[in-house]
Design a protein around this motif. Structure first.
Motif, PDB file in Angstrom:
ATOM      1  N   UNK A  17       4.451 -17.784  15.809  1.00  0.00           N
ATOM      2  CA  UNK A  17       3.695 -19.146  16.777  1.00  0.00           C
ATOM      3  C   UNK A  17       3.894 -20.372  15.962  1.00  0.00           C
ATOM      4  N   UNK A  18       3.920 -20.321  14.655  1.00  0.00           N
ATOM      5  CA  UNK A  18       3.954 -21.660  12.992  1.00  0.00           C
ATOM      6  C   UNK A  18       5.269 -21.913  13.251  1.00  0.00           C
ATOM      7  N   UNK A  19       6.299 -20.575  13.542  1.00  0.00           N
ATOM      8  CA  UNK A  19       7.508 -21.044  13.309  1.00  0.00           C
ATOM      9  C   UNK A  19       8.089 -22.005  14.448  1.00  0.00           C
ATOM     10  N   UNK A  20       7.917 -21.216  15.774  1.00  0.00           N
ATOM     11  CA  UNK A  20       7.794 -22.802  17.130  1.00  0.00           C
ATOM     12  C   UNK A  20       8.071 -23.749  16.420  1.00  0.00           C
ATOM     13  N   UNK A  21       6.062 -23.618  16.431  1.00  0.00           N
ATOM     14  CA  UNK A  21       5.827 -25.321  16.844  1.00  0.00           C
ATOM     15  C   UNK A  21       6.587 -26.301  15.630  1.00  0.00           C
ATOM     16  N   UNK A  22       6.658 -25.685  14.273  1.00  0.00           N
ATOM     17  CA  UNK A  22       7.085 -26.719  13.219  1.00  0.00           C
ATOM     18  C   UNK A  22       8.358 -26.691  13.664  1.00  0.00           C
ATOM     19  N   UNK A  23       9.867 -26.543  14.386  1.00  0.00           N
ATOM     20  CA  UNK A  23      10.582 -26.157  14.781  1.00  0.00           C
ATOM     21  C   UNK A  23      10.811 -27.668  15.614  1.00  0.00           C
ATOM     22  N   UNK A  24       9.526 -27.387  17.294  1.00  0.00           N
ATOM     23  CA  UNK A  24       9.539 -28.374  17.667  1.00  0.00           C
ATOM     24  C   UNK A  24       8.809 -30.325  17.162  1.00  0.00           C
ATOM     25  N   UNK A  25       7.995 -29.251  16.189  1.00  0.00           N
ATOM     26  CA  UNK A  25       7.700 -30.488  15.562  1.00  0.00           C
ATOM     27  C   UNK A  25       8.550 -31.455  14.636  1.00  0.00           C
ATOM     28  N   UNK A  26       9.602 -30.530  14.359  1.00  0.00           N
ATOM     29  CA  UNK A  26      10.947 -31.506  13.378  1.00  0.00           C
ATOM     30  C   UNK A  26      11.324 -31.949  14.587  1.00  0.00           C
ATOM     31  N   UNK A  27      11.080 -32.785  16.183  1.00  0.00           N
ATOM     32  CA  UNK A  27      12.017 -32.695  16.808  1.00  0.00           C
ATOM     33  C   UNK A  27      11.840 -34.517  17.126  1.00  0.00           C
ATOM     34  N   UNK A  28      10.080 -34.604  16.487  1.00  0.00           N
ATOM     35  CA  UNK A  28       9.794 -35.934  16.441  1.00  0.00           C
ATOM     36  C   UNK A  28      10.640 -37.132  16.182  1.00  0.00           C
TER      37      UNK A  28
END
Length: 450
Positions: A17-28
């Motif tokens: 879950x942490x890696x998924x959120x990190x990938x999404x976070x990069x996109x902002x």
């Protein structure tokens, strides 16, 4: 186990879950950085200045609200006003986020307000300098507020040892996005005749496209990130300024954290001003055309991707503090070189752009990750609200000094040289901070290299 420790444990996601959120976070970063490059750095400064010049009187002054302002100073003054507005809004956003645990809806509101204001810049033509100033103020303030909320996710989605890398990747995503859009902008602007567009229409399309891009890509982080429970014992959302005052009172018990914010306030003010005024300096003082400026900023963006990742690797070897200090030396040398650049010499301007690109992203990314270690658990948005006050929120002084220097001297060279003081003071303040002691004082684990 203390309440802060329990809160951190409850909020820490597992590895997947942490890696998924990190990938999404990069996109902002991917979404909003196009505003910083296409709008603030490349097109809006020279274009809004030309619009203001169209509306100026015989002496070269416009009169917003009856105040005489030299047309060349209107853009930096608007940047300063936008940041003053952000100062009023960011503490409220940080307080609401921490007290309610609802970062995502607040991030969405700020992001789409900024994206809509940016898209509306298509309406700027003729002598509508007041409309341009208003849209700039709204978009810039919205970006600053959104970054409070975006940055506050970093301690929640990345373990302490990961933060330099995660933060650097976020900046790299942003610079990659800016590079991609600038290529499109360059094709449209340089070939506007073949597309049946006037130069003004091409610029306005480039400005508006940044708003559309910002809004469209913001959907990814808003889907991937998740809200956490409010900090234990948090009451109802309170007045943002009272919350900021409470945060600063608490920081008095953490003087090293406060000292870092003061250092960051100084040197980042210089960085933000160089970013926002570079195209004005290149076009008005050095006599470079818009195509040259776009290519130079594109060079900055491309090299900043590698620079952000490269300085992240250096930080793993030498520590974030030493790497940041080295970047501040480079920034000082850049401004000295800019003062002596000959006019109408694009090759020298490109060399300077390359140096800026290699140091730009890393100094900001490492500052963000270093500060994340100085935040007690459960106080992320609250502390990052104060951080953004030092980032975009207090970066009104640099544009103001830049604009005043030009208004008094009529020389952009003098204006650019005046910014060196921010890097010198920031270096001196940061060099005195024992960062290991500062991290330990918050109760956070101290990384092996910092």
């Amino acid at each position: 186990m203390g309440s802060d420790t329990r809160a951190a444990a409850e909020q820490a996601p597992n590895g997947h879950d942490r890696r998924r959120e990190q990938r999404g976070w990069y996109f902002y970063d991917w979404a909003c950085s196009v505003y910083s490059t296409t709008v603030l750095t490349v097109f809006l400064g020279p274009y809004l200045t030309s619009v203001a010049e169209n509306a100026a009187d015989a002496e070269g002054f416009v009169h917003p609200l009856g105040v005489p302002v030299r047309a060349g100073s209107f853009f930096p003054y608007c940047v300063s006003v936008s940041i003053v507005l952000a100062i009023l809004l960011m503490p409220l956003a940080g307080a609401l986020a921490d007290r309610t645990g609802r970062k995502k809806p607040l991030l969405a509101a700020a992001a789409y307000t900024g994206a809509c204001a940016t898209a509306a810049m298509f309406l700027l033509d003729g002598d509508r300098y007041l409309l341009g100033g208003l849209l700039l103020i709204v978009a810039n303030a919205s970006l600053a507020v959104s970054m409070v909320l975006y940055n506050a996710f970093l301690p929640q989605i990345a373990a302490p040892a990961e933060r330099d890398t995660v933060s650097s990747r976020g900046w790299a995503f942003g610079y990659a996005s800016g590079s991609l859009m600038l290529v499109v902008n360059l094709v449209l602007y340089s070939g506007h005749d073949s597309f049946g567009l006037s130069e003004s229409e091409a610029v306005r399309i480039c400005l508006a496209s940044a708003g559309v891009w910002w809004g469209a890509w913001a959907l990814i982080p808003l889907r991937a990130l998740r809200d956490r429970r409010a900090a234990p014992g948090a009451g109802p959302a309170v007045n943002g300024w009272r919350q900021l005052a409470a945060t600063l009172r608490e920081m008095r018990r953490r003087p090293l954290t406060l000292a870092f914010l003061l250092a960051y306030l100084c040197y980042n003010d210089g960085i933000q001003t160089v970013i926002s005024q570079a195209s004005v300096y290149g076009s008005r003082e050095l006599g470079l055309d818009q195509t040259t400026l776009i290519v130079a900023i594109l060079l900055v963006q491309v090299l900043a991707v590698g620079g952000a990742l490269g300085l992240g690797r250096l930080a793993r070897v030498y520590g974030a503090k030493r790497t940041i200090l080295g970047s501040l030396v480079a920034w000082t040398l850049v401004l000295l070189a800019a003062f002596f650049l000959p006019a109408r010499a694009p090759v020298f301007f490109f060399v300077l752009a390359a140096v800026i690109g290699l140091g730009l992203g890393g100094s900001q990314a490492l500052s963000r990750s270093l500060f994340s270690h100085l935040i007690p658990p459960g106080k992320e948005a609250e502390y990052f609200s104060a951080y953004e006050m030092s980032d975009r929120g207090m970066s009104w002084l640099g544009p103001l000094i830049f604009g005043l220097t030009y208004q008094l001297t009529g020389s952009y060279r003098d204006a650019i040289l005046s910014l060196i003081v921010f890097f010198l003071i920031g270096f001196a303040l940061l060099a005195r901070i024992p960062v290991r002691s500062a991290i330990a004082a918050t109760g956070n684990p101290v990384p092996e290299r910092i």
